[in-house]
Design a protein around this motif. Sequence first.
Motif, mmCIF file in Angstrom:
data_model
loop_
_atom_site.group_PDB
_atom_site.id
_atom_site.type_symbol
_atom_site.label_atom_id
_atom_site.label_comp_id
_atom_site.label_asym_id
_atom_site.label_seq_id
_atom_site.Cartn_x
_atom_site.Cartn_y
_atom_site.Cartn_z
ATOM 1 N N THR A 154 0.839 -1.208 0.000
ATOM 2 C CA THR A 154 0.000 0.000 0.000
ATOM 3 C C THR A 154 0.870 1.252 0.000
ATOM 4 O O THR A 154 0.604 2.212 -0.734
ATOM 5 N N ARG A 157 2.697 1.555 -3.484
ATOM 6 C CA ARG A 157 1.811 1.960 -4.582
ATOM 7 C C ARG A 157 1.486 3.452 -4.553
ATOM 8 O O ARG A 157 1.322 4.089 -5.587
ATOM 9 N N LYS A 158 1.417 4.015 -3.333
ATOM 10 C CA LYS A 158 1.162 5.453 -3.201
ATOM 11 C C LYS A 158 2.364 6.290 -3.606
ATOM 12 O O LYS A 158 2.218 7.419 -4.074
ATOM 13 N N GLU A 159 3.558 5.711 -3.420
ATOM 14 C CA GLU A 159 4.777 6.480 -3.645
ATOM 15 C C GLU A 159 5.308 6.415 -5.072
ATOM 16 O O GLU A 159 6.110 7.263 -5.465
#
Length: 621
Positions: A154, A157-159
Amino acid sequence: MSFLEKLKSEILIADGAMGTLLYSYGTDSCFEELNLSHPDEITKIHQAYIEAGSDIIQTNTYAANFLKLQRYGLEDSVKEINSAAVRIAKEVAQKDVYVLGTMGGNRGVNPKALSLEEIKRSFREQLYCLLLEDVDGILLETFYDLEEIETVLTIARKETALPIIAQVSVQEPGVMQNQTAINDAFAKLEGLGADVVGLNCRIGPHHMIKSLEEVQIPSKAFLSAFPNASLPTYTDGKFHYEGDADYFKSSAKAFQEQGVRLLGGCCGTTPAHIRAFAEELKGATPVTEKIIKQKKQSSTEIVQTAVRNEVPLQTIVKERASVIVELDPPRKLNTEKFFQGAKELKAAGIDAITLADNSLASPRIENSALAYLTKTKVGMRPLVHITCRDRNIIGLQSHLMGLHTLGLHDVLAVTGDPARVGDFPGASSVYDVSSFELIQMIKQFNDGLSSSGKDLGQKGAFSVAAAFNPNVRSLEKAVERMEKKIQYGADYFITQPIYSEEKLIEVYQATKHLDTPIYIGLMPLTSSRNAEFLHNEVPGIKISQNIRDTMASLANNPVEAAREGVAITKDLINAATELFNGIYLITPFLRYELTVELARYTNESSNRISRRKQNVKSITQ
């Protein structure tokens, strides 16, 4: 073109092991530090894999995070080590070879050993280091704990929008450590944004293919597989792998048939193994459809729970007053006194004899052997203590299976005193799991599953007691530990010995909100020397100054000292039975005549209180 574009129409070959290859060359330290001290060694391995046919190579950063580098005092070198690893790999990589920044899992057989907050901080630091060096993608590998990989995926994927490969490891084919089926785990990872999902490490081609037979081809993500060369062999103080490259070549087509599009190797694999994959699958067309092998119905669904004739102790102590007595297994081979004590305690009307598991880390006759004989020859219910100290996960599981087979269903799960306090201070303390995980493991047996999620063929019938030490500075924190143990599955509690009425009242007030019953521990003192030893040297036991002074005044009269110890315990029994149904008497030095007397006194005290309460109830009505 990114390697994800290529995976749409091709099967790509990744590289193999880095760490075990370095280990086979004689390196036995931090492999990731070699990025700084011996970069040429890392370069040669990358080159060998590329020459063998690798389309993708991994940076030498599997354990290059704060949590793992601190074992070597290198926690301040995270950025330096990761940056060097990427530069080495990119200098070697040819035009059509991609470089993945590799990040390994931290949790193993003990998932709760590291908090998610620690993992998050460590992961973010390493991730930023790899992203700054412009890798072609991120490889998350060797994650046994689903919660951990879901958490870090998680974050990743955001970074970044770079491709992410998420690979988990299994102890048993087809199922993760928390019993999640691999197919379900892959679906969760795909839903969290993984571009490639797969398996790596722990198992070889045979079991990895069997695991993939139950896996659907993902709708968006691609499948990967990085098997081990074989199971490791231990010879002359070193681990080594004996997997044959030709065997890998013969398994390549099977991986293709299961829908794998990214195929590499893990522990024990060498450039020869990767060359075998490449020779068999270079230019091969990926499959888009497959027949899913249906998992057989678990035998735990069709086999009944083990038959148990006794009413569980937690039920007994909720309904009426109950006395259990600890009678330690002897330190020597003569068991005559032990069994004589067991017979007399049975006659005294107790509900169970508890048998410690090498208390104070000193070897005694194995408690399950005595427990079986106590049950079959004396006709007395045994309660077997199990420590985390002396057995690893394998030994604990085997021990539980043995107890189940012998019909010994009452157990107490405890951490166990460290080996250094006992007769063999140089012995190793294992502690693969804590008492919390041990409780959870035992309750999992009652679901018919081993600690690794394997079907046991029958459900267990264990009743699990947990330890509670009220002799601490913060009783509030001790109660919080109790509540945590209840969450893990504890059925009831047994306390360390208590030596004051004030402490009994304090424990009652602190625990009265709990529905889980408690057996209050009481142990008669035999002498002043005994009192001072317990107070000053035994973990978890504290004796008031008033009692120690009383025992000291009788230091030269051992008979009177023992009588005074019994008298003190009787006063405590009177107070305890007003507040608790359960009393746990601990026999000192196999002097069972003391606990026989106290057991009878406890039953009399409980009966008096019961009659008084009944009379009060009749009057009020």
